[in-house]
Design a protein around this motif. Structure first.
Motif, PDB file in Angstrom:
ATOM      1  N   THR A  44       0.809  -1.227   0.000  1.00 15.44           N
ATOM      2  CA  THR A  44       0.000   0.000   0.000  1.00 15.44           C
ATOM      3  C   THR A  44       0.840   1.274   0.000  1.00 15.44           C
ATOM      4  O   THR A  44       0.326   2.345  -0.334  1.00 15.44           O
ATOM      5  CB  THR A  44      -0.961   0.032   1.202  1.00 15.44           C
ATOM      6  N   TYR A  53      -5.131   4.878  -6.185  1.00  9.41           N
ATOM      7  CA  TYR A  53      -6.203   4.544  -5.246  1.00  9.41           C
ATOM      8  C   TYR A  53      -6.077   5.391  -3.984  1.00  9.41           C
ATOM      9  O   TYR A  53      -5.557   4.935  -2.965  1.00  9.41           O
ATOM     10  CB  TYR A  53      -6.162   3.052  -4.905  1.00  9.41           C
ATOM     11  N   MET A  80      -9.223  -1.699  -4.303  1.00  7.67           N
ATOM     12  CA  MET A  80      -8.110  -1.863  -3.362  1.00  7.67           C
ATOM     13  C   MET A  80      -8.330  -3.100  -2.494  1.00  7.67           C
ATOM     14  O   MET A  80      -7.390  -3.842  -2.215  1.00  7.67           O
ATOM     15  CB  MET A  80      -7.957  -0.623  -2.489  1.00  7.67           C
TER      16      MET A  80
END
Length: 109
Positions: A44, A53, A80
């Motif tokens: 992430t 995202y 996501m």
């Protein structure tokens, strides 16, 4: 009459998924929970993920042992969530991944 109501409900659901009202919670149960947590954090933090995202993300240990809870809010939460689920399954094929969807619902008149 019922078809029109169903269409309105579907339209509202799609709108909620694509807007900031979207929220996903992923619960991952695995013997490799600590490794999965580290890999999710690395995944992430990649620049392309932050750019593509822009979601609010929280990764935390679950209440039960060997459990990781990931909360995702914002536009792109569905995508996501799918990507993070794939990362977890890639690290541990026997991991149990449950996605819980909570969408703000508005009554249809």
């Amino acid at each position: 009459m019922k078809v029109l109501e169903l269409r309105a409900i579907i339209k509202e659901e799609i709108k909620n998924i694509l807007t900031e009202d979207a929220f996903r919670r992923i619960v991952i149960t695995s013997q490799k929970a600590k490794e999965i947590t580290k890999e999710l954090e690395i995944f992430t933090k990649r620049p392309e993920m932050k750019r593509d995202y822009p979601v609010k993300l929280t990764i935390k240990p679950g209440v039960k042992p060997d459990t990781v809870v990931v909360d995702i809010a914002g536009p792109g939460a569905t995508v996501m969530g799918t990507k993070l689920s794939d990362v977890a399954k890639k690290l541990d094929k026997s991991a149990i991944v449950k996605t819980k969807m909570e969408i703000k619902r508005t009554p249809v008149k």
